[in-house]
Scaffold this motif. Structure first.
Motif, PDB file in Angstrom:
ATOM      1  N   TRP A  41       6.471  -5.877   1.674  1.00 34.83           N
ATOM      2  CA  TRP A  41       6.605  -5.133   2.919  1.00 34.83           C
ATOM      3  C   TRP A  41       5.552  -4.036   2.951  1.00 34.83           C
ATOM      4  O   TRP A  41       5.248  -3.438   1.925  1.00 34.83           O
ATOM      5  CB  TRP A  41       8.004  -4.522   3.021  1.00 34.83           C
ATOM      6  CG  TRP A  41       9.073  -5.563   3.035  1.00 34.83           C
ATOM      7  CD1 TRP A  41       9.737  -6.073   1.956  1.00 34.83           C
ATOM      8  CD2 TRP A  41       9.569  -6.265   4.164  1.00 34.83           C
ATOM      9  NE1 TRP A  41      10.625  -7.040   2.353  1.00 34.83           N
ATOM     10  CE2 TRP A  41      10.544  -7.169   3.704  1.00 34.83           C
ATOM     11  CE3 TRP A  41       9.298  -6.197   5.528  1.00 34.83           C
ATOM     12  CZ2 TRP A  41      11.236  -8.012   4.566  1.00 34.83           C
ATOM     13  CZ3 TRP A  41       9.993  -7.033   6.385  1.00 34.83           C
ATOM     14  CH2 TRP A  41      10.950  -7.934   5.905  1.00 34.83           C
ATOM     15  N   THR A  42       5.061  -3.750   4.125  1.00 35.39           N
ATOM     16  CA  THR A  42       4.130  -2.644   4.309  1.00 35.39           C
ATOM     17  C   THR A  42       4.860  -1.533   5.037  1.00 35.39           C
ATOM     18  O   THR A  42       5.516  -1.767   6.066  1.00 35.39           O
ATOM     19  CB  THR A  42       2.893  -3.087   5.122  1.00 35.39           C
ATOM     20  OG1 THR A  42       2.302  -4.209   4.471  1.00 35.39           O
ATOM     21  CG2 THR A  42       1.866  -1.963   5.205  1.00 35.39           C
ATOM     22  N   THR A  43       4.768  -0.315   4.496  1.00 30.70           N
ATOM     23  CA  THR A  43       5.448   0.839   5.096  1.00 30.70           C
ATOM     24  C   THR A  43       4.596   1.439   6.208  1.00 30.70           C
ATOM     25  O   THR A  43       3.431   1.080   6.378  1.00 30.70           O
ATOM     26  CB  THR A  43       5.716   1.941   4.048  1.00 30.70           C
ATOM     27  OG1 THR A  43       4.470   2.565   3.704  1.00 30.70           O
ATOM     28  CG2 THR A  43       6.393   1.390   2.811  1.00 30.70           C
ATOM     29  N   GLN A  44       5.181   2.405   6.879  1.00 33.13           N
ATOM     30  CA  GLN A  44       4.461   3.116   7.928  1.00 33.13           C
ATOM     31  C   GLN A  44       3.267   3.896   7.366  1.00 33.13           C
ATOM     32  O   GLN A  44       2.364   4.281   8.101  1.00 33.13           O
ATOM     33  CB  GLN A  44       5.397   4.059   8.707  1.00 33.13           C
ATOM     34  CG  GLN A  44       5.858   5.304   7.950  1.00 33.13           C
ATOM     35  CD  GLN A  44       7.153   5.116   7.182  1.00 33.13           C
ATOM     36  OE1 GLN A  44       7.490   4.002   6.773  1.00 33.13           O
ATOM     37  NE2 GLN A  44       7.877   6.210   6.977  1.00 33.13           N
ATOM     38  N   ASN A  45       3.249   4.104   6.064  1.00 29.72           N
ATOM     39  CA  ASN A  45       2.141   4.814   5.426  1.00 29.72           C
ATOM     40  C   ASN A  45       1.081   3.856   4.879  1.00 29.72           C
ATOM     41  O   ASN A  45       0.131   4.285   4.237  1.00 29.72           O
ATOM     42  CB  ASN A  45       2.656   5.707   4.302  1.00 29.72           C
ATOM     43  CG  ASN A  45       3.566   6.794   4.844  1.00 29.72           C
ATOM     44  OD1 ASN A  45       3.292   7.392   5.869  1.00 29.72           O
ATOM     45  ND2 ASN A  45       4.675   7.028   4.166  1.00 29.72           N
ATOM     46  N   GLY A  46       1.288   2.543   5.103  1.00 32.63           N
ATOM     47  CA  GLY A  46       0.325   1.557   4.639  1.00 32.63           C
ATOM     48  C   GLY A  46       0.514   1.126   3.195  1.00 32.63           C
ATOM     49  O   GLY A  46      -0.303   0.382   2.658  1.00 32.63           O
ATOM     50  N   ASP A  47       1.602   1.576   2.551  1.00 30.63           N
ATOM     51  CA  ASP A  47       1.886   1.191   1.168  1.00 30.63           C
ATOM     52  C   ASP A  47       2.595  -0.159   1.149  1.00 30.63           C
ATOM     53  O   ASP A  47       3.472  -0.417   1.987  1.00 30.63           O
ATOM     54  CB  ASP A  47       2.782   2.235   0.489  1.00 30.63           C
ATOM     55  CG  ASP A  47       2.136   3.609   0.440  1.00 30.63           C
ATOM     56  OD1 ASP A  47       0.906   3.687   0.235  1.00 30.63           O
ATOM     57  OD2 ASP A  47       2.861   4.613   0.616  1.00 30.63           O
ATOM     58  N   ASN A  48       2.258  -1.003   0.186  1.00 31.36           N
ATOM     59  CA  ASN A  48       2.949  -2.278   0.004  1.00 31.36           C
ATOM     60  C   ASN A  48       4.054  -2.096  -1.018  1.00 31.36           C
ATOM     61  O   ASN A  48       3.814  -1.555  -2.104  1.00 31.36           O
ATOM     62  CB  ASN A  48       1.986  -3.366  -0.458  1.00 31.36           C
ATOM     63  CG  ASN A  48       1.056  -3.803   0.649  1.00 31.36           C
ATOM     64  OD1 ASN A  48       1.394  -3.726   1.834  1.00 31.36           O
ATOM     65  ND2 ASN A  48      -0.110  -4.263   0.289  1.00 31.36           N
ATOM     66  N   LEU A 129      12.090   4.787   6.168  1.00 33.34           N
ATOM     67  CA  LEU A 129      11.060   3.794   5.874  1.00 33.34           C
ATOM     68  C   LEU A 129      11.007   2.786   7.014  1.00 33.34           C
ATOM     69  O   LEU A 129      12.014   2.151   7.336  1.00 33.34           O
ATOM     70  CB  LEU A 129      11.369   3.046   4.583  1.00 33.34           C
ATOM     71  CG  LEU A 129      10.913   3.663   3.277  1.00 33.34           C
ATOM     72  CD1 LEU A 129      11.389   2.831   2.103  1.00 33.34           C
ATOM     73  CD2 LEU A 129       9.407   3.801   3.240  1.00 33.34           C
ATOM     74  N   PHE A 130       9.847   2.692   7.625  1.00 38.72           N
ATOM     75  CA  PHE A 130       9.594   1.668   8.628  1.00 38.72           C
ATOM     76  C   PHE A 130       8.809   0.574   7.935  1.00 38.72           C
ATOM     77  O   PHE A 130       7.768   0.847   7.332  1.00 38.72           O
ATOM     78  CB  PHE A 130       8.803   2.259   9.801  1.00 38.72           C
ATOM     79  CG  PHE A 130       9.620   3.185  10.658  1.00 38.72           C
ATOM     80  CD1 PHE A 130      10.116   2.764  11.878  1.00 38.72           C
ATOM     81  CD2 PHE A 130       9.907   4.474  10.238  1.00 38.72           C
ATOM     82  CE1 PHE A 130      10.880   3.617  12.662  1.00 38.72           C
ATOM     83  CE2 PHE A 130      10.665   5.337  11.020  1.00 38.72           C
ATOM     84  CZ  PHE A 130      11.161   4.904  12.238  1.00 38.72           C
ATOM     85  N   LEU A 131       9.311  -0.657   7.994  1.00 38.87           N
ATOM     86  CA  LEU A 131       8.714  -1.759   7.244  1.00 38.87           C
ATOM     87  C   LEU A 131       8.293  -2.891   8.166  1.00 38.87           C
ATOM     88  O   LEU A 131       8.936  -3.145   9.191  1.00 38.87           O
ATOM     89  CB  LEU A 131       9.711  -2.308   6.224  1.00 38.87           C
ATOM     90  CG  LEU A 131      10.272  -1.336   5.184  1.00 38.87           C
ATOM     91  CD1 LEU A 131      11.299  -2.042   4.318  1.00 38.87           C
ATOM     92  CD2 LEU A 131       9.159  -0.747   4.339  1.00 38.87           C
ATOM     93  N   ARG A 132       7.227  -3.559   7.754  1.00 41.38           N
ATOM     94  CA  ARG A 132       6.783  -4.769   8.431  1.00 41.38           C
ATOM     95  C   ARG A 132       6.295  -5.742   7.380  1.00 41.38           C
ATOM     96  O   ARG A 132       5.888  -5.354   6.289  1.00 41.38           O
ATOM     97  CB  ARG A 132       5.680  -4.471   9.438  1.00 41.38           C
ATOM     98  CG  ARG A 132       4.393  -4.026   8.781  1.00 41.38           C
ATOM     99  CD  ARG A 132       3.302  -3.656   9.756  1.00 41.38           C
ATOM    100  NE  ARG A 132       2.746  -4.754  10.502  1.00 41.38           N
ATOM    101  CZ  ARG A 132       1.809  -5.570  10.059  1.00 41.38           C
ATOM    102  NH1 ARG A 132       1.315  -5.420   8.844  1.00 41.38           N
ATOM    103  NH2 ARG A 132       1.332  -6.532  10.812  1.00 41.38           N
TER     104      ARG A 132
END
Length: 191
Positions: A41-48, A129-132
């Motif tokens: 998952w990628t967070t709203q901060n761009g972290d995987n 945490l916003f995830l995509r």
């Protein structure tokens, strides 16, 4: 001398066995844990991240998409109210709760878009945490949550409205379906 060697070897093996069993209990999860899901998952901060990176936290989870104008704003309101009540009732335990908003529209909901969305709604501290992820992994997670969704136009989705709570081991302990849910039940399962 042989006896001393035998005693030292026995102590060394005993220590190794204790270390292995401690590691096994902290790194193993039940068969019901979402921490087994291999999705990235990628967070709203761009972290995987993987979900197992969140172990040790209670997870309150909802699936949304940020361009939604109908149900998602109510789900977000519900999540904010749950957070408010947990913060009021849980004392220091409140810091061991993560609020996950998982996008069903990863094409639109880029990390940059999710970050702006979170900031605009003052949902940008470390507990939110916003995830995509990609379509396949998002669908797999939705299936675990019993969330159904379908794109019905280029900018709109039809979807289930379910808020789920997972314990610190990643096991589902509560779900409520609908909008404007019974906050007390969800808060009770969270703290």
């Amino acid at each position: 001398m042989k006896t001393l060697y035998f005693i030292l070897l026995s102590l060394l093996l005993l220590n190794c066995n204790n270390h292995k069993s401690n590691t096994a209990t902290t790194d193993s999860f039940s068969d019901l844990s979402v921490y087994h899901l291999p999705a990235i998952w990628t967070t709203q901060n761009g972290d995987n991240i993987e979900l197992k990176d969140l172990k040790g936290n209670v997870l309150v989870v909802v699936m949304i998409y940020t361009s939604c104008k109908t149900a998602c704003p109510i789900l977000i309101k519900d999540m904010r109210e749950i957070r408010k009540r947990v913060d009021e009732q849980a004392g220091d335990k409140r810091k061991q709760v993560k609020y996950l908003l998982v996008s069903i529209d990863p094409e639109t909901d880029t990390p940059e878009h999710l970050k702006a969305f979170a900031k605009e709604r003052q949902m940008d501290d470390e507990q939110w945490l916003f995830l995509r992820s990609n379509e396949e992994q998002t669908r797999e997670f939705a299936a675990v949550l019993a969330v159904n969704y379908k794109q019905i136009s280029p900018v709109d989705f039809s979807h289930s409205n379910i808020i789920s709570v997972f314990n610190k081991k990643g096991e589902l302990v509560s779900q409520q379906e609908g909008l404007g849910i019974d906050y007390d039940k969800t808060v009770e399962e969270t703290i």
